[in-house]
Design an enzyme around this catalytic site. Structure first.
Site, PDB file in Angstrom:
ATOM      1  N   GLU A  59      40.783  38.228  47.475  1.00 34.58           N
ATOM      2  CA  GLU A  59      41.462  37.748  46.269  1.00 34.58           C
ATOM      3  C   GLU A  59      41.619  36.245  46.389  1.00 34.58           C
ATOM      4  O   GLU A  59      41.855  35.720  47.490  1.00 34.58           O
ATOM      5  CB  GLU A  59      42.840  38.408  46.129  1.00 34.58           C
ATOM      6  CG  GLU A  59      43.615  37.844  44.943  1.00 34.58           C
ATOM      7  CD  GLU A  59      44.824  38.668  44.540  1.00 34.58           C
ATOM      8  OE1 GLU A  59      45.371  39.388  45.392  1.00 34.58           O
ATOM      9  OE2 GLU A  59      45.225  38.574  43.362  1.00 34.58           O
ATOM     10  N   CYS A 267      46.129  41.141  42.055  1.00 35.57           N
ATOM     11  CA  CYS A 267      46.793  40.838  40.778  1.00 35.57           C
ATOM     12  C   CYS A 267      46.027  39.822  39.948  1.00 35.57           C
ATOM     13  O   CYS A 267      46.240  39.725  38.736  1.00 35.57           O
ATOM     14  CB  CYS A 267      48.197  40.304  41.024  1.00 35.57           C
ATOM     15  SG  CYS A 267      49.303  41.488  41.760  1.00 35.57           S
ATOM     16  N   ASN A 418      43.800  47.199  38.723  1.00 36.87           N
ATOM     17  CA  ASN A 418      44.121  46.855  40.113  1.00 36.87           C
ATOM     18  C   ASN A 418      45.251  47.714  40.639  1.00 36.87           C
ATOM     19  O   ASN A 418      45.028  48.728  41.282  1.00 36.87           O
ATOM     20  CB  ASN A 418      44.487  45.365  40.221  1.00 36.87           C
ATOM     21  CG  ASN A 418      45.089  45.044  41.575  1.00 36.87           C
ATOM     22  OD1 ASN A 418      44.571  45.486  42.598  1.00 36.87           O
ATOM     23  ND2 ASN A 418      46.193  44.320  41.605  1.00 36.87           N
ATOM     24  N   GLU A 419      46.468  47.324  40.336  1.00 41.15           N
ATOM     25  CA  GLU A 419      47.626  47.965  40.955  1.00 41.15           C
ATOM     26  C   GLU A 419      48.563  48.390  39.835  1.00 41.15           C
ATOM     27  O   GLU A 419      49.738  48.046  39.815  1.00 41.15           O
ATOM     28  CB  GLU A 419      48.293  46.937  41.890  1.00 41.15           C
ATOM     29  CG  GLU A 419      49.313  47.495  42.811  1.00 41.15           C
ATOM     30  CD  GLU A 419      49.961  46.410  43.658  1.00 41.15           C
ATOM     31  OE1 GLU A 419      49.764  46.389  44.867  1.00 41.15           O
ATOM     32  OE2 GLU A 419      50.691  45.578  43.089  1.00 41.15           O
TER      33      GLU A 419
END
Ligand code: AHR
Length: 703
Positions: A59, A267, A418-419
């Site tokens: 990331e 993120c 993603n999350e």
């Protein structure tokens, strides 16, 4: 634009507290001095080990891309950062020698690169110009060559050239003014200016090494000069590519023999708002036409604020695919599911084409579709598969070919979201996954179980994703070292059929998640090693795993701990890196069950173990973690082993000090050491584990 994220810290704190909730029984702390006997059931092989174990999570956090893996030395090379066109640039002597320096869009070099700087000097002066500070300085190596290039257009007056100086700064005064020039490392002058935009290139060879150099550009003569796309790129890149990556960092990654590369996050995929989301289509094609975007980590934590953090996208999706190929890793792109980060604005793209969300206009980013519906996101995913795998005759495949990669990248996985958590995720995931599968049935989809490894949201997401027959569920856990040791049995009771698990982000935290005081201590690394015996034992359920985050600049990080740290010239692997590397290099091909003679569970008395057969080399590989300050003898029976050899190899990662860390100056303070040992004729290995150690035994033998 949020400047801090209290909800994130609360979430992290609650995640850390999971061990206190008694998710696993506390393990006995007593340490027997007699040898513990372990039986590796070589004659009862279990599931094949997934070839994607163990991988990498990348990331752009902590200056991992610009200023890190992507070695462009000029920050904000095109003056395109919305509202902050001069980030990284300073006028020499506070602009005293320049009558003016302004950002202009009058007849720019292109429609996408539509801002440039206009420099005007009333009289000739050696100080009429700008300095670029780089990313916390520029790392320059003696005798190395750097390609400088710039677009110039001469305006009124008699500017005859641009002097280009790579220099150190002299000792800085107390004030905010730009420090005077110090040692010159390389210099050249660009001449032959015309009244039209033209690209000029020069190679600078450095006469010295400097960790924090800077680039000075000054006008020769008086008058006006327009300047754009100023770049300074090392010639020494991975595979000597023109837009290539930093060699020492790629080497550390390749050395791990990673099973996959997850990118671009994290993120950052989501963005703080939908406008600020990561859009892969904006990151491909001609490098200088890629429009920068704010990095969502720049102001996320007040305690580690980096307002100058933007994404240039010089490292974009094509380069990520190329990196995956270079290091032999399966590419695993993670795509936005139509949701901005739920720790920030939590904006949602509507599921039907009608209407659209109200999205932030904060960045003024040049995106084509600022009012996207879910269909936009789905189409982006379908186009990505075509970009990666499609033929030259397809619109997106043609773009890959035009970028110099005629062969397909052979993409097999994509992550949807993603999350993310909650019903908003599941109701977007379902049509999204259906559409991808309808067009590309062979693509495996990674889905999200949310930010925490337990709790109501996790349970609901997991249950629904299993109902939907999700192929791979992505679980994240950032928790205390104790949590990792206590949860070694996490996957023992997971279903053996249906959805597989991707341990997509994990790292033990010494203080608490997002605490700036977290350290990459040996305690965190050995606890991860202990936990990973549980991943290995459950090879039929866990098919991918990656530590997170991967990279951090020592002067520009937002988040700690991280797997690899670097400055402008050096880099090192943490103890956590070596744990990941030892697992990846010793993943074997078939899981072998391990039992204790005393019927103790894995982790009892702080002894953790797992085993695999490596059919490629004809070896049995046993992993042992002794989380105790005492040396510990073990007897390993290789039940039913065939073709047993006489000498094995042990690789030991150990430190008596659980607080031990590696650093730029002591990069191998905690690092693996090899030794050989004798194998007993009765298929028995006796071995004494060092205090606080992670040991990998490789024993010639077959199942
Ligand atoms: O790894 C850092 C962050 O942790 C990731 O961006 C996010 O997915 C998680 O919350």
């Amino acid at each position: 634009m949020p400047t801090s994220s209290p909800s994130r810290i609360v979430r992290f704190a609650s995640s850390v507290a999971l061990s206190a909730l008694g998710l696993a029984p506390a393990l006995a702390q007593t340490q027997p001095t007699a040898a513990t006997t372990l039986t590796v059931q070589v004659n009862k092989p279990g599931a094949p080990v997934s070839k994607n174990m163990y991988g990498l999570f990348f990331e752009d956090i902590n200056f991992a891309a610009d200023g890190g893996l992507y070695p462009e030395l000029v920050k904000n090379k095109s003056f395109e950062i919305p509202g902050q066109h001069f980030i990284g640039w300073n006028a020499i002597g506070g602009a005293a020698a320049l009558a003016a320096y302004t950002v202009s869009s009058e007849k720019p070099i292109s429609a996408t690169n539509n801002h440039f700087v206009r420099l005007t000097a009333a009289t000739a002066s050696p100080d009429a110009g700008l300095i670029n500070e780089g990313f916390r300085g520029m790392g320059i190596k003696q005798d190395a060559e750097y390609t400088f290039s710039v677009y110039l257009r001469r305006g009124p007056g008699s500017v005859s050239g641009l002097q280009v100086t790579l220099e150190e700064e002299a000792r800085r005064g107390a004030g905010p003014e730009v420090a005077p020039s110090g040692r010159v490392l390389a210099q050249t002058t660009i001449t032959g200016l015309t009244g039209e935009w033209k690209k000029y290139t020069a190679v600078l060879k450095a006469s010295g090494t400097a960790p924090k150099a800077r680039l000075k550009l000054t006008l020769e003569g008086a008058g006006t000069l327009d300047m754009d796309v100023v770049t300074l790129f090392p010639k020494d890149t991975w595979n000597k590519r023109e837009n290539g990556l930093r060699t020492d960092l790629v080497q550390l990654l390749k050395d791990m023999n990673p099973g996959f590369l997850r990118f671009p996050g994290g993120c950052i995929v989501e963005g703080r708002t939908l406008t600020e989301r990561y859009q892969w289509k904006e990151t491909i094609g001609e490098v200088n036409s890629r429009v920068p975007l704010v990095n969502r980590w720049n102001m996320e934590f007040r305690h580690r604020s980096t307002p100058d953090y933007f994404q240039s996208f010089g490292l974009g999706f094509f380069e990520y695919f190329q990196l995956s190929e270079d290091i032999g890793a399966e590419p695993v792109p993670i795509l936005n599911v139509g949701m901005a980060c739920q720790f920030n604005s939590a904006e949602l793209a509507p599921i039907t084409a009608a209407g659209g969300p109200s999205v932030s206009e904060a960045t003024g980013h040049n995106h084509a579709d600022d009012d996207p519906t879910l269909e936009t996101f789905i189409q982006d995913a379908l186009d990505l598969v075509e970009f990666a795998n499609g033929p030259a005759s397809s619109p997106w495949g043609a773009k890959r070919v035009a970028m110099g990669h005629p062969a397909p990248f052979n993409l097999k996985y994509i992550g949807i979201g993603n999350e993310q958590w909650g019903p908003q995720y599941l109701e977007r995931y379902e049509p999204f996954a259906k559409a991808v599968k309808a067009k590309y049935p062979g693509i495996n989809i990674v889905s999200s179980a949310g930010p925490a490894p337990a709790g109501d949201l996790f349970d609901k997401a997991t249950a629904r994703l299993r109902e939907l027959k999700a192929e791979v569920i992505d679980e994240h856990y950032y928790a205390s070292p104790e949590w990792f040791r206590q949860n070694v049995g996490r996957y023992d009771n997971y279903p053996t059929t249906g959805s597989k698990i991707f341990a997509g982000e994990y790292a033990a935290q010494t203080v608490g998640i997002a605490s700036p005081d977290n350290k990459n201590s040996w305690d965190t690394a050995i606890s991860e090693a202990a936990f990973m015996t549980g991943l290995e034992r459950n090879a039929d359920k866990v098919v991918m795993a990656s530590y997170a985050p991967m990279l951090a600049h020592v002067d520009a990080w937002q988040w700690t701990p991280n797997m690899i740290w670097f400055d402008n010239l050096r880099s090192y692997g943490t103890p956590n890196y070596y744990v990941q590397k030892l697992y990846a290099l010793n993943k074997g091909t078939t899981m072998l069950p391990v039992q204790r003679a005393d019927n103790g569970k894995n982790g009892q008395d702080n002894l953790f173990s797992s085993a695999v057969a490596d059919d490629k080399t004809g070896e049995i590989v046993v992993k042992l973690v002794n989380y105790s300050p005492q040396a510990r003898p073990v007897t390993v029976n290789l039940q039913g082993v065939k073709k047993l050899g006489k000498t094995g190899k042990a690789t030991v990662l150990a430190s008596n000090d659980l607080n031990a860390v590696n650093s730029l100056d002591q990069p191998r303070n905690v690092a693996p050491k090899d030794e050989s040992f004798k194998v007993g004729s009765a298929a028995v290995v006796t071995y004494t584990l060092a205090p606080n150690s992670f040991t990998v035994l490789r024993i010639p033998g077959k199942h």
